[in-house]
Design a protein around this motif. Structure first.
Motif, PDB file in Angstrom:
ATOM      1  N   GLY A   1       0.824  -1.210   0.000  1.00  0.00           N
ATOM      2  CA  GLY A   1       0.000   0.000   0.000  1.00  0.00           C
ATOM      3  C   GLY A   1       0.853   1.253   0.000  1.00  0.00           C
ATOM      4  N   ALA A   2       0.187   2.357  -0.100  1.00  0.00           N
ATOM      5  CA  ALA A   2       0.885   3.644  -0.127  1.00  0.00           C
ATOM      6  C   ALA A   2       1.414   3.975   1.260  1.00  0.00           C
ATOM      7  CB  ALA A   2      -0.055   4.739  -0.596  1.00  0.00           C
ATOM      8  N   THR A   3       2.522   4.681   1.282  1.00  0.00           N
ATOM      9  CA  THR A   3       3.054   5.183   2.536  1.00  0.00           C
ATOM     10  C   THR A   3       2.214   6.389   2.946  1.00  0.00           C
ATOM     11  OG1 THR A   3       5.245   4.484   1.876  1.00  0.00           O
ATOM     12  CG2 THR A   3       5.129   6.081   3.652  1.00  0.00           C
ATOM     13  N   THR A   4       1.869   6.464   4.229  1.00  0.00           N
ATOM     14  CA  THR A   4       1.149   7.633   4.717  1.00  0.00           C
ATOM     15  C   THR A   4       1.895   8.234   5.890  1.00  0.00           C
ATOM     16  OG1 THR A   4      -0.218   6.363   6.256  1.00  0.00           O
ATOM     17  CG2 THR A   4      -1.105   6.696   4.040  1.00  0.00           C
ATOM     18  N   ALA A   5       1.612   9.489   6.143  1.00  0.00           N
ATOM     19  CA  ALA A   5       2.227  10.183   7.269  1.00  0.00           C
ATOM     20  C   ALA A   5       1.162  11.041   7.928  1.00  0.00           C
ATOM     21  CB  ALA A   5       3.381  11.057   6.804  1.00  0.00           C
ATOM     22  N   GLU A   6       1.370  11.366   9.198  1.00  0.00           N
ATOM     23  CA  GLU A   6       0.439  12.277   9.844  1.00  0.00           C
ATOM     24  C   GLU A   6       0.490  13.610   9.121  1.00  0.00           C
ATOM     25  OE1 GLU A   6      -0.173  12.588  14.005  1.00  0.00           O
ATOM     26  OE2 GLU A   6       0.915  10.741  14.400  1.00  0.00           O
ATOM     27  N   SER A   7      -0.697  14.164   8.863  1.00  0.00           N
ATOM     28  CA  SER A   7      -0.779  15.386   8.071  1.00  0.00           C
ATOM     29  C   SER A   7       0.008  16.532   8.687  1.00  0.00           C
ATOM     30  CB  SER A   7      -2.248  15.786   7.906  1.00  0.00           C
ATOM     31  OG  SER A   7      -2.926  14.769   7.208  1.00  0.00           O
ATOM     32  N   LEU A  25      14.139  11.285  10.454  1.00  0.00           N
ATOM     33  CA  LEU A  25      15.224  11.000  11.389  1.00  0.00           C
ATOM     34  C   LEU A  25      16.141   9.966  10.745  1.00  0.00           C
ATOM     35  CD1 LEU A  25      15.959  12.010  14.185  1.00  0.00           C
ATOM     36  CD2 LEU A  25      14.920   9.949  15.124  1.00  0.00           C
ATOM     37  N   LYS A  26      17.394  10.360  10.524  1.00  0.00           N
ATOM     38  CA  LYS A  26      18.347   9.480   9.846  1.00  0.00           C
ATOM     39  C   LYS A  26      19.632   9.474  10.658  1.00  0.00           C
ATOM     40  CE  LYS A  26      19.375   7.754   5.519  1.00  0.00           C
ATOM     41  NZ  LYS A  26      18.603   6.719   4.858  1.00  0.00           N
ATOM     42  N   ASP A  27      20.009   8.318  11.149  1.00  0.00           N
ATOM     43  CA  ASP A  27      21.231   8.187  11.955  1.00  0.00           C
ATOM     44  C   ASP A  27      21.254   9.178  13.116  1.00  0.00           C
ATOM     45  OD1 ASP A  27      22.081   6.263  10.113  1.00  0.00           O
ATOM     46  OD2 ASP A  27      22.983   7.786   8.824  1.00  0.00           O
ATOM     47  N   GLY A  28      20.089   9.388  13.735  1.00  0.00           N
ATOM     48  CA  GLY A  28      20.016  10.268  14.894  1.00  0.00           C
ATOM     49  C   GLY A  28      19.987  11.750  14.554  1.00  0.00           C
ATOM     50  N   LYS A  29      19.996  12.068  13.261  1.00  0.00           N
ATOM     51  CA  LYS A  29      19.953  13.472  12.844  1.00  0.00           C
ATOM     52  C   LYS A  29      18.691  13.722  12.026  1.00  0.00           C
ATOM     53  CE  LYS A  29      24.925  14.349  12.555  1.00  0.00           C
ATOM     54  NZ  LYS A  29      25.763  13.184  12.278  1.00  0.00           N
ATOM     55  N   SER A  30      18.179  14.945  12.118  1.00  0.00           N
ATOM     56  CA  SER A  30      16.993  15.276  11.330  1.00  0.00           C
ATOM     57  C   SER A  30      17.404  15.770   9.950  1.00  0.00           C
ATOM     58  CB  SER A  30      16.164  16.336  12.050  1.00  0.00           C
ATOM     59  OG  SER A  30      16.974  17.419  12.434  1.00  0.00           O
ATOM     60  N   GLN A  31      16.687  15.286   8.942  1.00  0.00           N
ATOM     61  CA  GLN A  31      16.964  15.627   7.553  1.00  0.00           C
ATOM     62  C   GLN A  31      15.687  16.095   6.896  1.00  0.00           C
ATOM     63  OE1 GLN A  31      18.278  12.356   5.192  1.00  0.00           O
ATOM     64  NE2 GLN A  31      20.442  12.646   5.635  1.00  0.00           N
ATOM     65  N   ARG A  32      15.776  17.225   6.198  1.00  0.00           N
ATOM     66  CA  ARG A  32      14.618  17.678   5.430  1.00  0.00           C
ATOM     67  C   ARG A  32      14.542  16.866   4.141  1.00  0.00           C
ATOM     68  NH1 ARG A  32      12.786  23.805   3.763  1.00  0.00           N
ATOM     69  NH2 ARG A  32      11.772  23.186   1.846  1.00  0.00           N
ATOM     70  N   ARG A  33      13.343  16.410   3.820  1.00  0.00           N
ATOM     71  CA  ARG A  33      13.165  15.554   2.650  1.00  0.00           C
ATOM     72  C   ARG A  33      11.951  16.053   1.852  1.00  0.00           C
ATOM     73  NH1 ARG A  33      13.685   9.939   2.583  1.00  0.00           N
ATOM     74  NH2 ARG A  33      15.611  10.285   3.743  1.00  0.00           N
ATOM     75  N   ASP A  34      12.174  16.382   0.590  1.00  0.00           N
ATOM     76  CA  ASP A  34      11.053  16.781  -0.257  1.00  0.00           C
ATOM     77  C   ASP A  34      10.208  15.560  -0.590  1.00  0.00           C
ATOM     78  OD1 ASP A  34      11.610  19.534  -0.464  1.00  0.00           O
ATOM     79  OD2 ASP A  34      13.153  19.154  -1.961  1.00  0.00           O
ATOM     80  N   VAL A  35       8.905  15.704  -0.505  1.00  0.00           N
ATOM     81  CA  VAL A  35       8.001  14.601  -0.813  1.00  0.00           C
ATOM     82  C   VAL A  35       6.881  15.098  -1.710  1.00  0.00           C
ATOM     83  CG1 VAL A  35       8.444  13.351   1.344  1.00  0.00           C
ATOM     84  CG2 VAL A  35       6.574  15.008   1.249  1.00  0.00           C
ATOM     85  N   LYS A  36       6.220  14.158  -2.348  1.00  0.00           N
ATOM     86  CA  LYS A  36       5.030  14.464  -3.123  1.00  0.00           C
ATOM     87  C   LYS A  36       3.841  13.946  -2.326  1.00  0.00           C
ATOM     88  CE  LYS A  36       3.152  13.987  -7.762  1.00  0.00           C
ATOM     89  NZ  LYS A  36       3.342  13.380  -9.077  1.00  0.00           N
ATOM     90  N   GLU A  53       9.566   3.129   2.847  1.00  0.00           N
ATOM     91  CA  GLU A  53       8.767   2.421   3.851  1.00  0.00           C
ATOM     92  C   GLU A  53       9.569   2.282   5.141  1.00  0.00           C
ATOM     93  OE1 GLU A  53       5.270   1.210   4.854  1.00  0.00           O
ATOM     94  OE2 GLU A  53       5.567   1.133   2.688  1.00  0.00           O
ATOM     95  N   GLY A  54       8.941   2.629   6.262  1.00  0.00           N
ATOM     96  CA  GLY A  54       9.586   2.415   7.554  1.00  0.00           C
ATOM     97  C   GLY A  54      10.483   3.544   8.028  1.00  0.00           C
TER      98      GLY A  54
END
Length: 70
Positions: A1-7, A25-36, A53-54
Motif C-alpha cells: 500500500g501507499a506510505t502515509t504520514a500524519e498530516s 530521522l536518519k542516523d540520529g539526525k533530522s533531515q529535510r526531505r522533499d516529498v510528493k 517504507e519504515g
C-alpha cells in the motif's frame, strides 16, 4: 500500500505551496526531505514520492542547535 504520514508532519514549501517536505530521522539526525503528497484521509496524508517504507518522520520541525544559523 501507499506510505502515509500524519498530516501535521507534512510542511508546505514556503516559496512553492505545491511542494511539500517532511523531516526524517536518519542516523540520529533530522533531515529535510522533499516529498510528493497525495490524498488526505482524516489525520493522515498519502506520500506518493520521496519516502521509503519504515522511515521515521518527525512530527514537528526540529529545533536547530544554537549557533548553527540557517
Amino acid at each position: 500500500g501507499a506510505t502515509t504520514a500524519e498530516s501535521k508532519a507534512i510542511f508546505n514549501n514556503e516559496t512553492d505551496e505545491d511542494r511539500h517536505y517532511v523531516w526524517v530521522l536518519k542516523d540520529g539526525k533530522s533531515q529535510r526531505r522533499d516529498v510528493k503528497a497525495g490524498r488526505k484521509s482524516g489525520e493522515r496524508t498519502e506520500i506518493l514520492e520521496g519516502l521509503a517504507e519504515g522511515e521515521e518522520i518527525l512530527l514537528e520541525k526540529p529545533v536547530e542547535p544554537a549557533g548553527t544559523g540557517k
